[in-house]
Design a protein around this motif. Structure first.
Motif, mmCIF file in Angstrom:
data_model
loop_
_atom_site.group_PDB
_atom_site.id
_atom_site.type_symbol
_atom_site.label_atom_id
_atom_site.label_comp_id
_atom_site.label_asym_id
_atom_site.label_seq_id
_atom_site.Cartn_x
_atom_site.Cartn_y
_atom_site.Cartn_z
ATOM 1 N N LYS A 1 -14.832 -6.005 13.137
ATOM 2 C CA LYS A 1 -15.336 -4.962 12.236
ATOM 3 C C LYS A 1 -14.448 -4.869 11.003
ATOM 4 O O LYS A 1 -13.270 -4.532 11.095
ATOM 5 N N PHE B 1 3.441 -5.305 7.417
ATOM 6 C CA PHE B 1 4.266 -4.186 7.854
ATOM 7 C C PHE B 1 3.461 -3.076 8.512
ATOM 8 O O PHE B 1 4.029 -2.076 8.933
ATOM 9 N N ALA B 2 2.163 -3.221 8.543
ATOM 10 C CA ALA B 2 1.333 -2.146 9.083
ATOM 11 C C ALA B 2 0.210 -2.736 9.926
ATOM 12 O O ALA B 2 -0.937 -2.768 9.507
ATOM 13 N N PRO B 3 0.545 -3.204 11.136
ATOM 14 C CA PRO B 3 -0.497 -3.785 11.979
ATOM 15 C C PRO B 3 -1.610 -2.771 12.221
ATOM 16 O O PRO B 3 -1.334 -1.616 12.530
ATOM 17 N N GLY B 4 -2.848 -3.213 12.058
ATOM 18 C CA GLY B 4 -3.979 -2.306 12.300
ATOM 19 C C GLY B 4 -4.400 -1.558 11.051
ATOM 20 O O GLY B 4 -5.464 -0.964 11.021
ATOM 21 N N ALA B 5 -3.559 -1.565 10.024
ATOM 22 C CA ALA B 5 -3.928 -0.889 8.775
ATOM 23 C C ALA B 5 -4.878 -1.780 7.991
ATOM 24 O O ALA B 5 -4.949 -2.989 8.203
ATOM 25 N N THR B 6 -5.615 -1.163 7.072
ATOM 26 C CA THR B 6 -6.554 -1.935 6.270
ATOM 27 C C THR B 6 -5.816 -2.721 5.189
ATOM 28 O O THR B 6 -4.643 -2.490 4.928
ATOM 29 N N THR C 1 -3.822 0.527 2.454
ATOM 30 C CA THR C 1 -3.010 0.698 3.664
ATOM 31 C C THR C 1 -2.899 2.145 4.140
ATOM 32 O O THR C 1 -2.838 2.414 5.331
ATOM 33 N N ARG C 2 -2.822 3.069 3.230
ATOM 34 C CA ARG C 2 -2.672 4.484 3.618
ATOM 35 C C ARG C 2 -3.842 5.334 3.092
ATOM 36 O O ARG C 2 -3.698 6.533 2.845
ATOM 37 N N GLY C 3 -4.996 4.674 2.914
ATOM 38 C CA GLY C 3 -6.234 5.399 2.591
ATOM 39 C C GLY C 3 -6.397 5.785 1.131
ATOM 40 O O GLY C 3 -7.400 6.366 0.751
ATOM 41 N N MET C 4 -5.379 5.475 0.291
ATOM 42 C CA MET C 4 -5.423 5.937 -1.096
ATOM 43 C C MET C 4 -5.992 4.895 -2.057
ATOM 44 O O MET C 4 -5.941 5.078 -3.282
ATOM 45 N N GLN D 1 -16.467 0.330 3.943
ATOM 46 C CA GLN D 1 -17.267 1.484 4.364
ATOM 47 C C GLN D 1 -18.722 1.383 3.919
ATOM 48 O O GLN D 1 -19.626 1.719 4.675
ATOM 49 N N GLY E 1 0.794 -1.237 0.000
ATOM 50 C CA GLY E 1 0.000 0.000 0.000
ATOM 51 C C GLY E 1 0.819 1.276 0.000
ATOM 52 O O GLY E 1 0.525 2.217 0.728
ATOM 53 N N MET E 2 1.842 1.328 -0.836
ATOM 54 C CA MET E 2 2.710 2.511 -0.898
ATOM 55 C C MET E 2 2.356 3.460 -2.042
ATOM 56 O O MET E 2 2.829 4.596 -2.075
#
Lengths: 302, 302
Positions: free
Chosen positions: B285, B240-245, B209-212, B289, B179-180
Motif C-alpha cells: 500500500k 532514519f524513519a522505518p515505516g514513515a512515508t 516523513t512527519r506529515g508536513m 492519499q 523530512g525535518m
C-alpha cells in the motif's frame, strides 16, 4: 508569517475515532482518553449520546464519561437530539456538540431531515442545555464541500450560520467532513465567516483524506483559527474513501506546532506514547507519521 | 494568498523512489517512468549513475535512460562523481543532479568526504558537463536540518551556496532529506536564500516523513518556489524513519495545486492511474492519499 497565540487542541479520538472502529472495549476507551487528558489536552469530544442502534460503537457513552479524569479539561459529547442532550446533562458534561450539514443532500442522507429541521432541533437542544448552564457548539458538516453536491461558495455556509446566530448559537466547528478542503479554500472560507460573524467562535475540524490536513491547519491558523480538532494517530477514516486516512493526527499537528514555536498545552512525547499504545490496541498501522518517524529534533548517532 | 504562476513538478520516482525499493525490473521502471512522462510531467530524475555496488537497485541506469520517451521532457540523472558524469554524457541526459550535504556529519556519513571535498568534485563535474552543454543542479541535502547535528540556521545553507555560486553553479535543490522541515522554516529559509542569491534557481525536494509535506509545499510556493520534486504514490522512505512515508506524493501535490487553481502540466487522472499501477507492481500500500480517496471534486451518488 505567524503570531504566537496559543492553540487549543480538541481531541476527538473518543467520538470521531472510535465511531469508525470495530468495537473498542469500554475500559480501553476510558484508559486511552484518560491518557490523552494526562498528556495535557484541555478539550475532549469523548463520545456521543447517539442511539446505540445507529452507532453501536458508542453505546457505552455514559460509562465512558463516568470514568474520565475530569480535572483541568472540558469534556464534550456529541448529541443528535433532545434525548441525547438529556443524557449529556445527566452525565454533567461541560459542553455538547450538535451537527447540521451545510449541504441539504448530505443532511438528508445523514439524519433524514432538511437543514432547517436540523436547525430547529439544535435550537431546542440549546434551550435545554442553557437551563443546565452548558455550552453548545455547532458542527457544520460539509462546510468545505459535499461528496454528493460538490464544492460550493462560502455563502452557503454563511446562510446556515446566520440562521443559527439568529437563535443565539455562537460557537461553530467548520468541518471538512470528507476531507475535500484545500488551503486556499480554508483561507477564504475562514476569513469570510470571521468577517461576517465577528462575535462568534470558530474552530476547524479537518480530515487528512487527501493529504492536505496539516497544510489546511496552517492555512486555518494563518486565517486566525486557534482551535483545531484532531484524533490520536489520525484514526477516523471516511466512509466515502475506504483506505484513506481520517482526522488530522493529534500528535502530528502538535509536533508541527511545537516545531513552529506555536504554544499549545499537551506534552508531545506523552501523546506519541499514547498513540503507540492505541496502535497496539487497535492492531493495525495508524496513519500518524510522527509516531513512526520521531520528532524532527530527535538526534541520531552518527 | 497566491499568484497563479505555473508550477513545474519534477518526478523523482525513478531515482529517490526506486533506490529505496527492492529490485524493480528494468522494463517495469521504464514503463512506469514513461507513463509519468505520458501524463505530462516535464522533468524527470530518472535514475542515478552511481556505483552498482553502492546502489544495486539502480545498476540498470543506462538501460533505463535508453528506453525513455524523451520528447517534451527534461531527463536528469543523479551523478556522484566524474565517472557518473561521463556516463550521463554518453547517455545524453538533459541535466545532471549532484549532491552535497549542508551538514558536515551527514556528508561524511553519506560519501565519506568533507563538504569542501564534495564541492571540489561538483566543480569538476560541472566543468565536464559544460563541455557537453548540460545543466548541473546541486542538491543541498539536509538543508533543513541533519538527523545527526539537528536543526541549524539558514546561514549554514547560505555558506555552502556561496561556495558553489562562486564556482559558477546556479541551480539548487533545497532538500529536506529526512523530512525535518516545518512550514515556518521553509518560509524563512527560502526567503533567505532567494534574497541572498537572486540570480540562482531554487527548487524544493520535500519528504512527508512527519506529515508536513504538503504544508511545506504551500509554504514554499508562497515564498516563491515554482519547482517541486515529488514521487509517484509518495514512495521513497527515509532510512532514519522505518515505516514513515517518503517523498511528497506527486499526484497528491498535483491534486492540491489543481484544487487551488495553480497551473501545472501533468494530467491528474493519468497520474493516479500510474500510481495505482505502481502500487500493484510494488505489491504494498503506497502512502499516496488521492489514489485512495479520489479527487475532492469527484461526486458520489446520493
Amino acid at each position: 508569517m505567524l503570531d504566537n497565540e496559543k492553540v487549543l487542541l480538541t481531541d476527538v479520538t473518543g467520538r470521531d475515532g472510535f465511531q469508525m472502529e470495530d468495537w473498542v472495549e469500554t475500559e480501553d476507551k476510558i484508559s486511552i482518553i484518560n491518557e490523552i487528558i494526562a498528556a495535557g489536552v484541555k478539550r475532549i469530544e469523548a463520545t456521543s449520546f447517539v442511539s446505540p442502534k445507529a452507532v453501536p460503537q458508542l453505546k457505552d457513552a455514559k460509562e465512558v464519561i463516568k470514568h474520565l479524569n475530569r480535572e483541568n479539561v472540558s469534556i464534550m459529547t456529541l448529541v443528535p437530539n433532545v434525548k441525547g442532550a438529556e443524557f449529556a446533562l445527566e452525565s454533567d458534561v461541560d459542553e455538547v456538540n450538535v451537527v447540521v450539514s451545510v449541504s441539504e443532500t448530505h443532511n438528508r442522507k445523514n439524519v433524514n431531515k432538511t437543514v432547517d429541521e436540523s436547525i430547529e432541533g439544535i435550537v431546542e437542544i440549546n434551550r435545554l442545555m442553557k437551563t443546565g448552564g452548558k455550552k453548545v457548539n455547532v458542527g457544520l458538516a460539509t462546510t468545505f464541500g459535499c461528496p454528493f453536491e460538490g464544492l460550493y461558495d462560502v455563502d452557503r455556509v454563511t446562510e446556515v450560520i446566520k440562521k443559527l446566530t439568529a437563535q443565539g448559537l455562537d460557537s461553530f466547528m467548520l468541518a471538512d467532513t470528507t476531507g475535500m478542503a484545500n488551503p486556499l479554500q480554508i483561507t477564504s472560507f475562514v476569513k469570510g465567516v470571521k468577517a461576517d460573524f465577528p462575535d462568534a467562535d470558530f474552530s476547524l475540524h479537518l480530515h487528512n483524506t487527501r493529504g492536505m490536513g496539516l497544510a489546511n491547519v496552517i492555512a486555518g491558523y494563518d486565517a486566525g483559527i486557534r482551535n483545531f480538532d484532531a484524533s490520536l494517530g489520525g484514526i477516523g477514516g471516511c466512509p466515502f474513501a475506504p483506505g484513506a486516512t481520517g482526522n488530522v493526527c493529534l500528535e502530528d499537528v502538535a509536533h508541527m506546532l511545537y516545531q513552529m514555536n506555536i504554544p499549545m498545552d499537551p506534552d508531545l512525547n506523552q501523546l506519541i506514547t499514547a498513540s503507540k499504545r492505541l496502535e497496539r490496541l487497535l492492531g493495525y498501522k495508524l496513519p500518524g507519521q510522527v509516531m513512526k518517524a520521531g520528532l524532527s529534533t530527535d538526534l541520531h548517532q552518527a
